[in-house]
Write an enzyme that holds these catalytic residues in place. Structure first.
Site, short mmCIF file in Angstrom:
data_model
loop_
_atom_site.label_atom_id
_atom_site.label_comp_id
_atom_site.label_asym_id
_atom_site.label_seq_id
_atom_site.Cartn_x
_atom_site.Cartn_y
_atom_site.Cartn_z
N GLU B 60 0.98 -1.29 0.13
CA GLU B 60 0.08 -0.09 0.06
C GLU B 60 1.04 1.24 -0.05
O GLU B 60 0.47 2.13 -0.61
CB GLU B 60 -1.14 -0.09 1.23
CG GLU B 60 -2.06 -0.68 0.91
CD GLU B 60 -1.96 -2.29 1.34
OE1 GLU B 60 -0.85 -2.52 1.85
OE2 GLU B 60 -2.57 -3.12 0.90
N HIS B 129 -10.70 -6.13 9.52
CA HIS B 129 -11.30 -5.82 8.26
C HIS B 129 -12.62 -5.03 8.45
O HIS B 129 -13.19 -5.14 7.38
CB HIS B 129 -11.41 -7.09 7.51
CG HIS B 129 -9.96 -7.59 6.98
ND1 HIS B 129 -8.98 -7.87 7.70
CD2 HIS B 129 -9.63 -7.97 5.75
CE1 HIS B 129 -7.83 -8.40 6.74
NE2 HIS B 129 -8.47 -8.47 5.74
#
Lengths: 321, 324
Positions: B60, B129
């Site tokens: 990322e 998540h």
């Protein structure tokens, strides 16, 4: 190389030295705030790299950025004014020592988070590749930056996408006060590039002509075939920043490196190869000293930024709360 | 007007902007051959090719970092971060680089980049998540943070974000891709930084966004059956935050409930309540209440997860409380 360019490189190296010596004094006087990381000892690295680049080549570096700033042609006045936080500084007094840039001169900044500008450099290179430009992005960083994840993410992507980026590790032997071999599993930093199948080479960073000639070849490689990593071995003669007690190295080690002062080496080379007379080089040194004095006067008499500057330049579009 | 899903609206916005401007491209994990993990970019790779729909490694920091660099050269990258939970791996680039690049160099640089990402719980994905940390990102000057709650706004705001010369974090909600709404055929933009009345009312003001809007509108429909008319204001943009429609609404209602999915502490509701009492204290006839997530990491078990997430009944209870 033309004689004029060689002499200009000599001027740049001496100018960096003089400006930074002056900056150290101004820091002691309390006229420069924040951090001040001096480049003294490493001048051959940025000077050789900038001399080797083409106008379309971008350059980006870490926070020890005064050298590149002066090499790309930001005036000593604008550098000194930025150090003093003045409105006439290259970043309008908003960046300081660690955040100088001049987009017009293809210098994309001084970046202060260790390693964080490597992914950004990959993006600059992507911009050129996307448009089909043959520009290369030269990304300079310290040995310390090769231990953080950003280095690995950026090198990996640069190889996967064949980005036109020349990775340049300025190995000055210490990340702050921690010696390379105490922080890096591989002390021969260039070998880390092997893990990403990026060709690489290590050279002596105290010799500006070696830096210049190797950088030219490396840039040609990148233009034709994608990323390359150059490890340039060098040494900072001063502390990591002002106020560094330097407990991590002894005076003998510093003295040994100082015998290889890059300015002295280049001066001898210019004389031995009859590129310039001693009088010419003395005159260049005097000019660099005079330009430094002029920069100090300019910076000290420049205005502070006005308070309305506080809310400017945050967004391109209307500034919102 | 055609009714389309949130997914279709977002996909249309991306497609139209890529057709319009060669400089717009997408990069991220599984955006290309896979078609996007939420299927938003399905078909893009075949149409636009691998230069403009770029699959990346799972990394990322370099996804966002490379997008910043490309944007600095004048391209208009759209970086997709699969979920906002992974944006923490790129936090340095979002807050230390993208948000500061312009200010730090005295206005020399611009970063016309969009980060698209997905927030929200309720899908039994466990604690790492399922977060809704939108407020965290709205903390930083230099970023714009957009979080639409309807397909119409999603399309118009995303197109505006792509055309913006500033970095924009565009937050979608994981459970709202199937939400349907009317979207016109013709081109339109929705300006960043404007809150909007999504349902008019006179008795109480509900300020909400994203999933909170969904809850607020459902609560308002039920409250209407009891004769309570709630006015629902959709923030749509968290930074810059437009408070004026809330104050105008409070002129009528004098009561405010804020609905968000994220945790209550230091959240969007906290910001709205603080600003309202600082700037419009005289308009209030009751304490401002916040409906938000309970202060726990979200559990996997569905019953526990739903107990932690804000529900329509919680909104109704809060409204009844401020009207008491």
């Amino acid at each position: 190389m033309k004689k004029e360019q060689l002499l200009d490189m000599y001027y740049q190296m001496v100018l960096i030295r003089r400006v930074e010596e002056a900056a150290a004094e101004l820091y002691q006087q309390g006229k420069i705030g924040g951090f001040l990381h001096l480049y003294i000892g490493q001048e051959a690295v940025s000077t050789g790299l900038v001399a080797a680049r083409q106008p379309q080549d971008r350059i980006i570096t870490a926070y020890r950025d005064h050298g590149v700033a002066l090499n790309v042609g930001i005036s000593a006045r604008q550098v000194m004014a930025e150090l003093l936080g003045k409105a006439t500084g290259i970043s309008k007094g908003k960046g300081g020592s660690m955040h100088m840039a001049d987009v017009e001169k293809n210098f994309w900044g001084g970046h202060a988070i260790v390693g964080a500008h490597l992914p950004i450099a990959a993006g600059l290179a992507l911009g050129d590749q996307y448009r089909g430009s043959d520009g290369v992005t030269i990304c300079m960083f310290g040995d310390g930056a090769t231990n953080i994840g950003y280095f690995h993410e950026a090198l990996n992507l640069s190889k996967v996408w064949k980005l036109p980026v020349l990775w340049v590790c300025e190995n000055n032997q210490y990340g702050m006060g921690t010696a390379v071999e105490r922080a890096s599993a591989v002390s021969e930093i260039r070998r880390k590039a092997d893990g990403y199948a990026i060709p690489n080479m290590a050279i002596d960073g105290m010799n500006v002509m070696e830096v210049y000639e190797t950088a030219q070849k490396a840039l040609a490689h990148v233009r034709a075939a994608g990323p390359f990593l150059l490890e340039i071995n060098t040494y900072r003669f001063r502390g990591h920043s002002m106020g560094d007690p330097e407990r991590y190295r002894d005076k003998e080690e510093v003295a040994r490196w100082q015998e290889n002062d890059p300015i002295g080496i280049f001066r001898r080379w210019l004389l031995e190869n009859e590129k310039a007379s001693a009088e010419t080089l003395d005159a260049i040194e005097a000019r660099a000293a005079a330009d430094t004095d002029d920069a100090i006067r300019f910076a000290e008499t420049s205005p502070e930024p006005t308070l309305d500057e506080l809310f400017k330049d945050i967004y391109v579009e209307a500034n919102h709360g | 007007m055609a009714k389309i899903t949130m997914r279709q609206a977002i996909s249309q916005a991306l497609w139209e902007e890529m057709e319009r401007d060669e400089n717009v491209f997408i990069l991220g994990e599984e955006v290309g051959i896979w078609g996007g993990t939420y299927a938003v970019t399905k078909g893009f790779y075949d149409h636009f090719g691998e230069k403009r729909v770029r699959d990346t490694p799972i990394a990322e920091a370099v996804i966002v970092g490379a997008a910043i660099g490309a944007a600095m050269t004048g391209l208009r990258p759209i970086a997709e971060i699969m979920t906002i939970n992974f944006a923490f791996s790129a936090m340095d680039h979002i807050v230390n680089e993208a948000a500061k690049m312009r200010a730090m160099f005295g206005g020399q640089m611009r970063v016309p980049m969009v980060i698209r990402t997905v927030s929200g719980g309720g899908r039994q994905l466990g604690a790492t998540h399922s977060q809704t940390p939108d407020a965290v990102f709205a903390h930083f000057p230099g970023l714009k943070v957009v979080a639409p709650g309807t397909p119409y706004d999603a399309k118009g705001l995303l197109k505006a974000a792509i055309r913006s010369d500033d970095p924009v974090l565009f937050i979608e909600h994981a459970t709202m891709y199937q939400v349907r709404g009317e979207v016109p055929e013709e081109e339109y933009l929705v300006p960043i930084g404007q809150s909007k009345i999504q349902r008019p009312g006179r008795d109480v003001t509900l300020a909400a966004y994203s999933k909170g809007l969904d809850l607020a509108l459902k609560a308002a429909a039920q409250l209407a059956q009891e004769g309570i008319e709630a006015e629902v204001i959709d923030l749509r943009t968290l930074r810059p935050l437009d408070m004026q429609p809330i104050y105008q609404s409070l002129e009528k209602t004098n009561r405010l409930v804020v609905v968000e999915e994220g945790w209550k502490s230091y959240g969007v509701g906290a910001e709205i309540a603080a600003r309202t009492q600082e700037e419009a204290f005289d308009l209030l006839d009751a304490p401002i209440l916040r409906v938000a997530q309970k202060e726990v990491p979200l559990p996997y078990n569905s019953t526990l997860e739903q107990a932690a997430l804000p529900q329509v009944v919680d909104v109704i209870a809060a409204v009844q409380e401020v009207l008491r």
